[in-house]
Design a protein around this motif. Structure first.
Motif, PDB file in Angstrom:
ATOM      1  N   GLY A 887       0.850  -1.183   0.000  1.00 63.20           N
ATOM      2  CA  GLY A 887       0.000   0.000   0.000  1.00 63.20           C
ATOM      3  C   GLY A 887       0.883   1.230   0.000  1.00 63.20           C
ATOM      4  O   GLY A 887       2.035   1.176   0.444  1.00 63.20           O
ATOM      5  N   PHE A 888       0.402   2.316  -0.545  1.00 60.15           N
ATOM      6  CA  PHE A 888       1.202   3.539  -0.474  1.00 60.15           C
ATOM      7  C   PHE A 888       0.321   4.764  -0.308  1.00 60.15           C
ATOM      8  O   PHE A 888      -0.879   4.729  -0.615  1.00 60.15           O
ATOM      9  CB  PHE A 888       2.110   3.687  -1.707  1.00 60.15           C
ATOM     10  N   LYS A 889       0.942   5.810   0.239  1.00 57.65           N
ATOM     11  CA  LYS A 889       0.317   7.132   0.273  1.00 57.65           C
ATOM     12  C   LYS A 889       1.308   8.102  -0.327  1.00 57.65           C
ATOM     13  O   LYS A 889       2.491   7.809  -0.418  1.00 57.65           O
ATOM     14  CB  LYS A 889      -0.011   7.535   1.710  1.00 57.65           C
ATOM     15  N   MET A 890       0.821   9.287  -0.681  1.00 59.66           N
ATOM     16  CA  MET A 890       1.724  10.252  -1.289  1.00 59.66           C
ATOM     17  C   MET A 890       2.597  10.847  -0.196  1.00 59.66           C
ATOM     18  O   MET A 890       2.173  11.038   0.948  1.00 59.66           O
ATOM     19  CB  MET A 890       0.944  11.353  -2.020  1.00 59.66           C
ATOM     20  N   LEU A 954       6.453  11.683  -9.283  1.00 59.76           N
ATOM     21  CA  LEU A 954       5.685  11.877  -8.063  1.00 59.76           C
ATOM     22  C   LEU A 954       6.307  10.979  -6.993  1.00 59.76           C
ATOM     23  O   LEU A 954       6.838   9.918  -7.297  1.00 59.76           O
ATOM     24  CB  LEU A 954       4.224  11.472  -8.270  1.00 59.76           C
ATOM     25  N   SER A 955       6.197  11.409  -5.762  1.00 64.04           N
ATOM     26  CA  SER A 955       6.812  10.649  -4.681  1.00 64.04           C
ATOM     27  C   SER A 955       5.758  10.057  -3.758  1.00 64.04           C
ATOM     28  O   SER A 955       4.856  10.770  -3.314  1.00 64.04           O
ATOM     29  CB  SER A 955       7.716  11.572  -3.863  1.00 64.04           C
ATOM     30  N   ALA A 956       5.901   8.797  -3.456  1.00 62.52           N
ATOM     31  CA  ALA A 956       4.974   8.139  -2.540  1.00 62.52           C
ATOM     32  C   ALA A 956       5.781   7.344  -1.532  1.00 62.52           C
ATOM     33  O   ALA A 956       6.979   7.143  -1.707  1.00 62.52           O
ATOM     34  CB  ALA A 956       4.038   7.236  -3.325  1.00 62.52           C
ATOM     35  N   LYS A 957       5.125   6.906  -0.478  1.00 62.87           N
ATOM     36  CA  LYS A 957       5.825   6.039   0.477  1.00 62.87           C
ATOM     37  C   LYS A 957       4.973   4.828   0.807  1.00 62.87           C
ATOM     38  O   LYS A 957       3.729   4.887   0.821  1.00 62.87           O
ATOM     39  CB  LYS A 957       6.193   6.812   1.737  1.00 62.87           C
ATOM     40  N   VAL A 958       5.673   3.748   1.086  1.00 62.18           N
ATOM     41  CA  VAL A 958       4.975   2.504   1.394  1.00 62.18           C
ATOM     42  C   VAL A 958       4.350   2.617   2.778  1.00 62.18           C
ATOM     43  O   VAL A 958       4.988   3.077   3.727  1.00 62.18           O
ATOM     44  CB  VAL A 958       5.965   1.316   1.354  1.00 62.18           C
TER      45      VAL A 958
END
Lengths: 973, 82, 412
Positions: A887-890, A954-958
């Motif tokens: 899963g990820f969010k920005m 774009l950058s996201a994180k787990v």
């Protein structure tokens, strides 16, 4: 031009006039005219221009074997003028003409340039220097192709289809075909008879020659046709072209509709117990210089033009033929008023001396051992040069018509297509069927027969053989008939000559592709020495008429030259359709079959935006807002109703039912407890997720299970496949259509349910993961409490016939609790917030349940079950270098939702975004991605490369999943 | 081609009513006896015979049975059991 | 009436019928595109011209002359992209090198999406291509219509058009020209092309290739390439007992009668499972269907030509007014993951495999030939070919060229 006086063989009706427009010219015709005959009657000789050299082209065979007379009719390109009936008011245009009429074509200079275009011209030139090729392409494209089709073209008419089962199918409504049909029908069999022309009769139909004393052939044809018409078990399809012939006697055809028919064209698929091929012969073109100049035509063309349509082909004709039919036609046409300059015959002897005497009686010079070598005249024929075969003598004669034919060619396509093999027969000069597929028989002229009685008898014999295939006891009749046949004349000796002494520069072996003998020689010289390769290199026989013109001449010519390593001439491959067919006709009525749920109509009425999902129609959402925000929020805040009827539903029962479940589900299915649902997954042998669903134990050895919508069609097949060697005792029933499903989800769901049932549905009596059966107003319901969208939710399985009632009841009752419908879009986003995967969206073909974080479902200690996928699951459990679902969010708040499918990158591609959406519950974008396993640690940065971003990532994180309510309190309360 | 198959329950039917189920490889070997290579041999590898082979078919638009037939892959015709 | 000999022996494009020698440095089984390309590059790049190409029928008889002739480089995975990119760049180069016009018609390819899911799949393909410097872009329905005016972008079709993926560098190539051009190039470098010659056995000693037997005689050799297309798996099993994860299916294609220019790009659709393009001759070529069971017949079916007419006229309705004039079939050797098998020297030294190309054998022939030649010359697999190992199936590492499960294997 003036038509002949009424003949008994006419197909036109005097007094019934019509007119068609040919360019600017108005052409008068008669009812019964084809486009070709109507134009010819109005002195049209040039029907179009040829593909490459823009040579004038005209009537040649009258059966439409080549592109000569393909015309644009009412906006439809490539219509065969020779067998399309003229209709009053039709607009007809010649094709491939640069100029106002085909008589003057501004591209005609191309003909003078033919020397510059040897065979394989494009391959060997136009790439030097390389920059000219793209320019050349533009010109090649413009020059190529015949007809013009508008991108906005709309095909009018009705296109029907019909699937016929019959005992015997007879292809060809000539004398042999009719006799075959009659003799099979006589045995009480159902017969289908197919004839391409608008009438029966074939080879006899237009000929005045005597069949027997006082009975001309055309009369005999009409007698036979009458018998066929009076035989109720013969179904005759006229105007019907056979197009395909396949294994196990499947015949395809299409029928052109008459005015009175309800269809424009109709596709036919006929499955027969036995097939009789009585397709007869076409004429083998005679090859000489300018052999396609308008005015040059085949025997049948000249003869039928006069006999069927009352049109003499010209004023003065020279004949160069190799078959008695030519002599017969010359005599008849002379009697009808045509001036015959001479009749040259390829044959030195073996012609019918009676016919020769008849020619002599009429003072027509007869020249055995002579052949045409050049037609003269720039647009149409004005003279012909004849030569003795040995090239020692020549003679030039003025004429406006050259009737030319090298001999006959049997139409063997129907035999070859399903696997029949041809061999060259030295006596007839034919490629004759050497092996014929089972339950198929040949009859008539295609065997080389010319004698009318022999032709009819061969038909009767074939009909009896077909009857034998269908189980009729006809041995004695067969013997008798074979005896009869033996007393009649056998196949006629045919000519082998393809071409007289010519140079070949303007001798066209294939009209459609403007391919000359010289081109064939060039190809052989380059090493293309078998007909199949020559065909590919020169394109001969690949045009609109396919092999119709070059078909048997090419292999015979190649064999004659001795250039080929293969001394046995072999014709090139024949492929379906044997006659070109409109796509409209093949497409027919184009049925679209899809399924509707019991709620379909009311969902549509409520504004549901329906979409095709596999075989089903489903409501995507109930407003024009593509985000489905209101539907989503209502489920989280109040309660929503979803039509889940497409879910697969099955009963599996029997003493070995549990064994089967253990085989296909990865979990320990012996732990399925009464009153509880068990969620599990099915994998394939690679350990990859194929399906998930729940299993409920209804009774001892009796289970109820669900499958995902897309998978339901294969579930029984799958379970039976994986138990196919075991002989286990279990049964499966597909209940998918018998039950509908209502998903009621949201914090108020219980309040609604309590109001409609007397059953205790409290959290204690009906807890999470529970299964209950109860009544809603006397209607039985199977209810489950599942995670679904992560709220308190009930999945109600209801008999389809009760669906609407229960749904309406819930909607009315739930009104006070804010109940609203929701669609697939809302469901997907709600489920995504819970980290649920959609197979195919969050998983690939190669994604195992370990990769998806569902490895906990796998129970490893049941090797005796031989669980499908277990070995791969063991092998991949700790495997490195796999794509895993995270899963990820920005990374930064306020960043927009990245697009689905965008790759994740560092120095290379490291995975991709499966699905990302704005979560209304979390008020930020969330997403799921498949990433390399070294990137799946929580907090790892994922760089998203969207298409067209030009490197701006774009950058996201787990983050951990589920995103919403990770402890699952909402669904358990 | 116009392939037909004789279903042991339903008789001769159009080939399109059926689904192909692979070459007949016998039952899956016991899990414990398998190594990756032997597993792969069983699961993925085919003989691909150009000739007569024994194979599984499922009567999808019919009775729903799995059964084996012999078929000549060079003619795509069902043949008698050899 | 003969053209003057301007090249080669007697002007023949790929030479005379050479005598079958008793030994060659390498024997290539299959005179199709992959075999001929490998032979050509063995001679051109590695100085190996003592090479025989053995062809049972005539060159280009199989898939090489029956394919769609569509070329493109917008594959799905990064293991495939560089290979297909290089392949696409090779057409003009080889045209020059072989001095034979391969007729690369760079018209660009438009792939239609008929659902959100298809658009998502295209986004991955488009972005991945862009990362690898391959031109590819997403287009909306109106842009699709601009590219192909004959498209129906209304709601009427069963699967309406949601958008598309446009790939300008792709196009079509004349497949026969490639066969003949490569044969010409190879023959001029001294390679022997033996048509009408059938391989009947492969000799192995101590797990090493030692010979190839043919119906025309035995050849001693230490290297064999199995490039027999549809027959490669059968051959591998029958002659060496090495089974491959392949299903051989018949794929069909057809053409309409020729028309003046109507389609300016290749157009294809996943939902309708078909493609259509207009050849330089003006025919609309269309196809893609395969009956999902193995067979070696090359035969077309009544069901499919009808189905194709139904499908293609759904999104290109004007085509109802043209006629089909020819349908044919060819063999496609399909793997479980729709990616080829390129492998060698295991378990038999000197035995090389280049097969399992399924839909993709044509587009890839030049580049594969180039690297396969290197593989055979050096004995070590070039990096670019390593992902296509035969071992990936037992290692549970299927390639991701197709996201969906394939429909021809029983295992789904």
């Amino acid at each position: 031009m003036k038509r002949l006086n009424q003949l008994p063989t006419f197909r036109i009706q005097y007094g019934k006039e019509l007119s068609v427009n040919f360019g600017q010219k108005r052409c008068r015709g008669l009812e019964g005219d084809t486009i070709a005959s109507a134009l010819y009657a109005n002195d049209v000789r040039i029907f179009g221009r040829s593909l490459k050299y823009h040579r004038p082209r005209g009537l040649y065979s009258l059966d439409g074997e080549c592109s000569n007379t393909m015309m644009a009719v009412d906006g439809i390109p490539n219509v065969r003028a020779e067998n399309t009936p003229a209709v009053d008011g039709m607009n007809i245009k010649a094709q491939n003409v640069f100029g106002k009429t085909p008589d003057f074509d501004m591209m005609r200079f191309m003909d003078e340039l033919s020397w510059a275009m040897p065979a394989g011209f494009y391959y060997q030139t136009l790439h030097k220097p390389s920059r000219i090729w793209p320019l050349a392409i533009k010109h090649i494209r413009k020059a190529a192709g015949l007809g013009i089709l508008s991108p906005d073209f709309h095909m009018r008419g009705k296109f029907d289809e019909s699937y016929i089962s019959t005992d015997v199918c007879v292809i060809g409504g000539g004398p042999a075909g009719m006799c075959a049909a009659l003799s099979a029908a006589d045995q009480g069999l159902r017969v289908v008879l197919l004839e391409n022309r608008p009438w029966l009769g074939g080879y006899f139909e237009y000929r005045p020659r005597e069949y027997q004393k006082g009975v001309p052939l055309y009369q005999r044809a009409r007698e036979l046709a009458e018998s066929v018409g009076h035989t109720p078990n013969i179904r005759t399809f006229k105007n019907t072209a056979m197009i395909g012939s396949y294994h196990n006697n499947l015949i395809t055809a299409f029928q052109r509709g008459n005015k009175s028919d309800i269809f424009t064209e109709r596709y036919l698929e006929i499955r027969a117990g036995s097939v009789v091929v009585a397709t007869g012969c076409i004429e083998r073109p005679l090859l000489f210089e300018n052999n396609e100049r308008p005015g040059v035509m085949q025997i049948g063309c000249a003869h039928r033009l006069a006999r069927n349509w009352g049109l003499l082909p010209g004023k003065r004709a020279a004949f160069s033929v190799g078959h008695d039919l030519g002599l017969e036609a010359a005599i008849d046409l002379a009697d009808l008023g045509l001036d015959i300059a001479c009749v040259a015959d390829i044959r030195q002897d073996s012609y019918d001396s009676n016919l020769a005497a008849e020619l002599e009686k009429r003072n027509i010079p007869f020249l055995p051992g002579w052949v045409a070598i050049r037609a003269h005249g720039s647009k149409t024929v004005n003279a012909v040069t004849l030569s003795s075969i040995n090239a020692t003598r020549r003679r030039k004669l003025s004429c406006d018509t050259v009737v030319a034919s090298a001999g006959m060619t049997p139409v063997t396509g129907p035999v070859i297509l399903p696997g029949g093999k041809l061999t060259y027969d030295n006596h007839t000069g034919f490629f004759l069927p050497a092996t014929i597929p089972p339950q198929m028989h040949v009859a008539g002229r295609l065997l080389g027969l010319d004698d009318p009685f022999a032709i009819e008898t061969s038909g009767l014999l074939a009909g009896l053989k077909a009857a034998a295939d269908c189980g009729k006891p006809v041995e004695n009749n067969l013997k008798e008939m074979a005896k009869n046949q033996a007393t009649l004349p056998g196949p006629t000796r045919g000519t082998k000559l393809v071409t007289g002494p010519v140079k070949g520069k303007e001798t066209f072996i294939c009209f459609d592709e403007d391919c000359t003998l010289k081109n064939i020689n060039q190809a052989m010289h380059r090493g293309f020495d078998v007909p199949e390769l020559i065909k590919r290199f020169t394109s001969a026989g690949t045009g609109p008429g396919q092999g119709g013109i070059p078909g048997h001449n090419l292999p015979m010519y190649v064999a004659e030259t001795g250039e080929s390593p293969d001394r046995n001439p072999k014709p090139t491959t024949v492929r379906p359709p044997l006659v070109p067919v409109y796509l409209a006709t093949y497409a027919g009525s184009n049925h679209d079959m899809s399924k509707r749920t019991p709620m379909h109509d009311s969902q549509v009425k409520a504004g549901g935006k329906m979409e095709r999902i596999g075989v089903w129609n489903r409501a995507r959402r109930f407003s024009s807002d593509t985000s489905a925000r209101k539907e989503i929020e209502n489920v989280r805040n109040n309660v929503g109703l979803l039509d889940g009827s497409t879910l697969g539903k099955f009963r599996i029962f029997g003493s070995d039912a549990l064994k089967a479940l253990q085989r296909v589900y990865v979990s320990d299915m012996s732990k399925v407890a009464e009153g509880k649902v068990k969620y599990s997954a099915m994998c394939n042998e690679d350990g990859c997720l194929m399906d998930d669903g729940i299993v409920v134990k209804i009774d001892e050895n009796d289970y109820y299970m669900t499958a995902s919508t897309g998978r339901a069609g294969q579930t029984i097949e799958w379970i039976r496949y994986h138990t196919r060697y075991d002989g286990w005792n279990f049964h499966m029933v597909n209940l998918t259509d018998a039950y509908g499903v209502i998903n009621m989800a949201g914090p108020n769901a219980r309040k609604v349910l309590e109001k409609v049932t007397d059953a205790d549905v409290s959290n204690e009596a009906f807890p999470f993961a529970g299964y209950r059966e109860f009544l809603i107003q006397n209607m039985p319901v199977r209810a489950m409490r599942l995670g679904f969208v992560g709220e308190l939710s009930y999945e109600l399985h209801v008999l389809s016939s009760y669906m609407q009632s229960i749904w309406d009841l819930l909607e009315i009752t739930g009104k006070e609790f804010g109940i609203q419908k929701f669609g697939l879009e809302a469901q997907n986003i709600l489920r995504m917030e819970k980290g649920h995967v959609i197979i195919g969206s969050e998983s690939e073909q190669r994604t195992t349940i370990h990769d998806l974080g569902l490895g906990f479902l796998w129970y490893r200690n049941k090797p005796e079950a031989k669980t499908v996928g277990a070995f791969a699951l063991k092998d991949t459990e700790h495997q490195k270098g796999r794509l895993k679902l995270v899963g990820f969010k920005m990374k930064e708040s306020g960043t927009r939702v990245p697009k689905d499918g965008s790759p994740l990158v560092d120095s290379r591609i490291r995975g991709y975004v499966c699905t990302a959406r704005y979560s209304w519950a979390l008020k930020e974008p969330i997403g799921m991605a498949l990433v390399d396993d070294d990137l799946c640690g929580e907090g790892t940065t994922l760089n998203i490369y969207e298409d067209g971003c030009k490197g701006k990532l774009l950058s996201a994180k787990v983050v951990s999943m589920p995103f919403y309510d990770p402890d699952g309190k909402q669904m358990r309360c | 081609m116009a392939f037909t198959i004789t279903c042991p329950v339903c008789g001769i039917r159009r080939g399109y009513e059926f689904r192909f189920g692979g070459e007949d490889k016998g039952p899956m070997p016991p899990e414990e006896s398998l190594a990756s290579e032997t597993w792969c041999e069983y699961v993925h590898m085919n003989n691909c015979i150009a000739g007569i082979q024994k194979e599984w078919w499922f009567h999808r638009d019919g009775c729903g049975s799995w059964f084996t037939i012999y078929r000549d892959t060079t003619t795509n015709q069902q043949v008698e059991n050899r | 009436m003969r053209l003057k000999s301007n090249s080669n022996i007697n002007g023949r494009l790929w030479g005379w019928d050479p005598p079958l020698k008793s030994s060659y440095d390498a024997v290539i089984i299959g005179g199709g595109l992959h075999g001929l390309a490998t032979a050509y590059f063995l001679a051109r790049h590695h100085g190996m011209s003592r090479v025989a190409v053995i062809e049972k029928r005539y060159i280009g008889f199989g898939g090489s002359g029956r394919n769609t002739a569509i070329v493109r480089a917008n594959q799905r995975t990064q293991e495939n992209l560089p290979l297909y990119k290089e392949a696409l760049e090779m057409w003009p180069v080889l045209t020059r090198e072989l001095d034979f016009n391969l007729m690369f018609y760079n018209c660009g390819n438009l792939n239609l999406a008929h659902s959100e899911a298809a658009l998502k799949a295209m986004r991955l393909q488009v972005a991945s291509a862009q990362i690898y410097g391959i031109q590819s872009q997403l287009v909306d329905p109106e842009q699709c219509k601009t590219l192909i005016p004959a498209l129906d972008i209304s709601d009427r079709p069963r699967y309406p058009i949601y958008g598309g993926m446009y790939h300008p560098p792709g196009g079509i190539v004349r497949h026969d020209a490639v066969v003949w051009g490569l044969a010409k190039g190879a023959a001029r470098k001294g390679i022997h092309i033996h048509q009408g010659t059938e391989v009947t056995g492969i000799g192995v000693k101590n797990q090493k290739i030692v010979s190839v037997e043919t119906d025309k005689g035995k050849i001693n050799t230490s290297r064999v390439l199995n490039a027999a297309g549809g027959y490669s798996a059968a051959l591998s099993y029958q002659m060496l007992g090495i089974r491959l994860p392949i299903s051989v299916l018949t794929i069909q294609a057809m053409v309409t009668q020729p028309l003046k220019p109507l389609l300016n790009h290749v157009v294809s659709s996943g939902a309708y499972h078909c493609y259509a393009n207009q050849t330089l001759k003006g025919e609309i070529a269309t196809g893609a269907h395969m009956d999902p069971w193995p067979n070696y017949t090359n035969q077309s079916t009544a069901r499919y030509i009808k189905h194709q007419a139904e499908a293609v006229t759904e999104f290109l309705p004007c085509l109802k007014g043209v006629k089909f004039m020819r349908i044919w079939g060819g063999l496609a050797d399909m793997t479980p993951d729709m990616a080829p098998i390129i492998y060698g020297n295991d378990p038999i030294k000197g035995y090389y495999i280049d097969c399992g190309w399924g839909y993709f054998g044509f587009k890839s022939c030049l580049v594969t030939g180039k690297y396969m030649a290197k593989f055979m010359a050096d004995g070590t697999c070039p990096n670019i070919l390593k992902p296509f190992t035969l071992r990936r199936f037992e290692q549970h590492r299927l390639m991701g060229e197709t996201a969906a499960v394939v429909n021809y294997s029983p295992d789904n």
